[in-house]
Design a protein around this motif. Structure first.
Motif, short mmCIF file in Angstrom:
data_model
loop_
_atom_site.label_atom_id
_atom_site.label_comp_id
_atom_site.label_asym_id
_atom_site.label_seq_id
_atom_site.Cartn_x
_atom_site.Cartn_y
_atom_site.Cartn_z
N ALA A 100 -16.58 8.19 0.66
CA ALA A 100 -15.37 8.73 1.30
C ALA A 100 -14.95 10.03 0.61
CB ALA A 100 -14.25 7.71 1.24
N ALA A 101 -14.98 10.04 -0.72
CA ALA A 101 -14.59 11.25 -1.47
C ALA A 101 -15.51 12.41 -1.12
CB ALA A 101 -14.63 10.96 -2.96
N GLU A 102 -16.79 12.11 -1.01
CA GLU A 102 -17.77 13.16 -0.68
C GLU A 102 -17.52 13.73 0.71
OE1 GLU A 102 -22.59 13.38 -0.59
OE2 GLU A 102 -21.67 12.08 -2.10
N ALA A 103 -17.05 12.86 1.61
CA ALA A 103 -16.79 13.29 2.99
C ALA A 103 -15.38 13.86 3.16
CB ALA A 103 -16.99 12.11 3.94
N GLY A 104 -14.60 13.86 2.07
CA GLY A 104 -13.23 14.37 2.16
C GLY A 104 -12.28 13.45 2.88
N VAL A 105 -12.57 12.14 2.85
CA VAL A 105 -11.76 11.15 3.56
C VAL A 105 -10.83 10.44 2.56
CG1 VAL A 105 -11.83 8.98 4.88
CG2 VAL A 105 -13.49 10.79 5.34
N GLU A 106 -9.54 10.35 2.89
CA GLU A 106 -8.57 9.71 2.02
C GLU A 106 -8.77 8.20 1.99
OE1 GLU A 106 -3.70 9.68 1.31
OE2 GLU A 106 -4.48 9.97 3.34
N VAL A 107 -8.59 7.61 0.79
CA VAL A 107 -8.63 6.15 0.63
C VAL A 107 -7.23 5.68 0.23
CG1 VAL A 107 -9.66 4.19 -0.59
CG2 VAL A 107 -11.03 6.24 -0.14
N VAL A 108 -6.67 4.73 0.98
CA VAL A 108 -5.36 4.16 0.66
C VAL A 108 -5.44 2.64 0.77
CG1 VAL A 108 -4.12 6.21 1.48
CG2 VAL A 108 -4.50 4.28 3.04
N GLY A 109 -4.40 1.96 0.28
CA GLY A 109 -4.35 0.50 0.36
C GLY A 109 -3.51 0.01 1.52
N VAL A 177 9.58 -6.72 -3.11
CA VAL A 177 8.15 -6.40 -2.99
C VAL A 177 7.46 -6.49 -4.35
CG1 VAL A 177 6.48 -4.71 -2.15
CG2 VAL A 177 8.76 -4.79 -1.12
N GLU A 178 6.57 -7.47 -4.49
CA GLU A 178 5.73 -7.55 -5.69
C GLU A 178 4.50 -6.67 -5.50
OE1 GLU A 178 2.52 -10.49 -7.84
OE2 GLU A 178 4.23 -11.47 -6.86
N LEU A 179 4.23 -5.81 -6.49
CA LEU A 179 3.09 -4.91 -6.41
C LEU A 179 2.21 -5.03 -7.65
CD1 LEU A 179 4.88 -1.75 -4.97
CD2 LEU A 179 3.40 -3.34 -3.73
N HIS A 185 -2.31 1.57 -7.30
CA HIS A 185 -3.35 2.61 -7.42
C HIS A 185 -3.60 3.29 -6.08
CE1 HIS A 185 -7.03 4.42 -9.14
NE2 HIS A 185 -7.55 4.22 -7.93
N TRP A 186 -3.51 2.52 -5.01
CA TRP A 186 -3.85 3.03 -3.67
C TRP A 186 -2.60 3.34 -2.84
CZ3 TRP A 186 -8.65 4.35 -3.92
CH2 TRP A 186 -9.62 3.54 -4.55
N THR A 187 -1.43 3.50 -3.46
CA THR A 187 -0.18 3.68 -2.71
C THR A 187 0.51 4.97 -3.14
OG1 THR A 187 -0.01 1.26 -2.68
CG2 THR A 187 1.91 2.47 -1.94
N PRO A 188 0.00 6.13 -2.74
CA PRO A 188 0.53 7.40 -3.26
C PRO A 188 1.91 7.80 -2.76
CG PRO A 188 -1.19 7.82 -1.64
CD PRO A 188 -1.20 6.34 -1.90
N SER A 189 2.31 7.37 -1.55
CA SER A 189 3.56 7.91 -1.00
C SER A 189 4.75 6.96 -1.04
CB SER A 189 3.33 8.41 0.44
OG SER A 189 3.07 7.33 1.30
N LEU A 190 4.58 5.77 -1.67
CA LEU A 190 5.67 4.81 -1.80
C LEU A 190 6.86 5.45 -2.52
CD1 LEU A 190 6.92 1.90 -1.92
CD2 LEU A 190 5.70 1.62 -4.07
N ASP A 217 -1.05 3.58 -13.32
CA ASP A 217 -0.93 2.96 -11.99
C ASP A 217 0.34 2.12 -11.90
OD1 ASP A 217 -3.13 4.06 -10.72
OD2 ASP A 217 -4.50 2.51 -11.39
N LYS A 218 0.69 1.39 -12.97
CA LYS A 218 1.95 0.64 -12.97
C LYS A 218 3.13 1.60 -12.79
CE LYS A 218 0.89 -3.76 -13.92
NZ LYS A 218 1.05 -4.79 -12.88
N GLY A 219 3.06 2.75 -13.48
CA GLY A 219 4.15 3.71 -13.47
C GLY A 219 4.40 4.35 -12.11
N ARG A 220 3.41 4.28 -11.22
CA ARG A 220 3.59 4.85 -9.87
C ARG A 220 4.77 4.22 -9.15
NH1 ARG A 220 -1.71 6.56 -6.64
NH2 ARG A 220 -2.95 7.47 -8.33
#
Length: 481
Positions: A100-109, A177-179, A185-190, A217-220
């Motif tokens: 996905a990274a090579e293809a420029g595709v975003e990975v999210v959870g 919400v328990e995270l 790690h996969w939740t950039p816009s929360l 990742d916890k600090g996100r």
């Protein structure tokens, strides 16, 4: 936020994993017009059955999107793919994500997808993470919010998939919400209303790669918080994450402590949980929230959980009375410092959920004297600090499981005078033998504590089954069976 159809219609989305969260994501996104491909490396009967069930659900509906399932190949990125949605357990270095990274595709959870799917005016999220205590704190928080008359649910890493809750026909007022670190790690816009990091100790380092990456990742969870970042004054690493976070202007740092609270803290004074953060004059005032006796069970780490839950609820504007009522109504999940029985003056406690040293230390701190049942799969853990801190509380130790020698060696170094029974067996009857050995070591007034500090899979399906085996053995002891 407008219509979802604009965002998702005809998008090609790859979902990694055919588990509960993967199926939830696939259904929701296809329902919004996306073309979803679910990939999973498994080819078991269970995988085939799930795939067939998912496909049948879409064949029988008038859903605008589509779902296909690809089993046996989890490494290749389907063509075309506009976005990859991963399940929490997939490691960041998975070949699929490299492709996905090579293809420029975003990975999210799936949590990120839930956040993006929230409708206009959606419920605020009060978020909880930490190495230990997440589930208990999140459920305490939900109990407090419910006592305040709010429609809520404990979700995220527990309960109903978040995507399903976000899209529910009857809207919620607020979500507890328990995270996990995986999910964060996969939740950039929360951007939470308020969030808490309960504690930080080494865990899941094989997944994250380092303690620094795990902590980051916890600090996100604090990024973009609007009202309060709740941290543990006894754990400076949690405060450091607050300081590093980029939050909205006016967002406050709120500590919780088992001692007397300073300004902007919640803490304990003469058997009372008190608030000096959410009061008109926090330098001169304190608000009584509940009694320590209202916390079930009132072990130190569980009081800390209650204070963190109370801080998040207070940040949301909940009255003090609802904190008390919610804590009184809360019942802990099984296998979390659960009293099983008292036999001949000896209390038997099941904390099978203590699957790492940090959780076991909290459990051992709650009792004395203790006959400790420990051992299992160590997952790379070392036990010197744990044994050294607990040595003066131990009447005796019974060791079970594959990696018990690591604990035995730590006991020889730090508690050489404590009697140790080393059970060299991993069969299904081993727990019964462990409980019998513990009974023989215990005296009236002692606690026999199952707090293994290890994972369970060397002997049991999961920690629940291990706890059940302990409880069954204790009940057999009670009846003389």
């Amino acid at each position: 936020m407008g219509s979802h159809q604009v965002t998702w219609q005809d998008q090609h989305i790859t979902v990694a994993g055919l588990g509960v969260s993967g199926i939830s994501a696939a259904r929701a996104l296809a329902g919004l017009g996306a073309h979803v491909t679910v990939v999973d490396g498994g080819e078991s009967e269970q995988h085939l059955a799930r795939a067939a069930q998912l496909a049948a659900a879409f064949d029988a509906s008038d859903t605008p999107g589509t779902v296909t399932v690809r089993l046996g190949d989890a490494d290749t990125l389907p063509e075309p793919t506009d976005l990859v949605v991963t399940s929490p357990g997939w490691k960041p270095d998975s070949p699929l994500f490299a492709a996905a990274a090579e293809a420029g595709v975003e990975v999210v959870g799936d949590v990120e997808i839930a956040w993006r799917l929230r409708p206009e005016g959606a419920a605020d999220w009060l978020c909880v993470t930490g190495t230990n205590g997440k589930t208990t704190t999140t459920r305490m928080l939900a109990a407090i919010l419910t006592a305040a008359g709010l429609r809520t649910e404990a979700v995220g890493n527990i309960g109903t998939p978040l995507i399903d809750v976000v899209l529910a026909e009857e809207p919620y007022d607020v979500l507890a919400v328990e995270l996990s670190s995986y999910q964060l790690h996969w939740t950039p816009s929360l951007r939470a209303h308020s969030a808490a990091v309960l504690n930080l100790a080494p865990d899941h380092l094989d997944w994250h790669g380092s303690m620094e990456a795990y902590a980051a990742d916890k600090g996100r969870i604090y990024e973009g918080n609007r009202v309060a970042c709740v941290y543990n004054t006894a754990d400076p690493a949690t405060e450091a994450l607050v300081r590093a976070a980029d939050v909205e202007e006016g967002c406050r740092a709120v500590g919780f402590t088992l001692g007397a609270p300073g300004p902007s803290e919640l803490g304990v004074v003469e058997g009372l949980l008190v608030d000096r953060a959410f009061v008109p004059d926090r330098h001169r005032q304190a608000q009584e929230l509940a009694e320590v006796a209202d916390v079930n069970p009132p072990a130190p780490h569980n009081i800390a959980n209650a204070l963190a839950a109370a801080a998040l609820a207070r940040a949301y504007g909940v009255e003090a009375g609802a904190v008390r009522d919610g804590l009184r109504a809360f019942a802990p999940d099984p296998h979390r410092i659960e009293k099983v029985a008292e036999i001949d003056g000896v209390t038997y406690v099941d904390d099978s959920k203590a699957t790492n040293t940090h959780a076991a230390e909290a459990s051992l701190n709650a009792y004395r004297p203790i006959v400790w049942i420990a051992g299992g799969l160590a997952k790379g853990a070392v036990f010197d600090d744990l044994v050294a801190s607990a040595a003066d509380r131990l009447r005796g130790v019974v060791l079970i499981g594959q990696d018990r020698a690591l604990i035995r060696e730590a006991l020889a170094r730090h508690a050489p005078d404590v009697p140790v029974v080393d059970l060299d067996r991993t069969d299904t009857g081993a727990m019964s033998a462990a409980v019998t050995a513990a009974r023989d070591l215990a005296e009236a007034g002692d606690t026999v504590l199952l707090a293994p500090a290890c994972a369970s899979m060397d002997m049991f399906t999961n920690y629940n089954r291990r706890g059940e085996a302990f409880a069954e053995a204790v009940r057999a002891l009670a009846t003389g069976a």
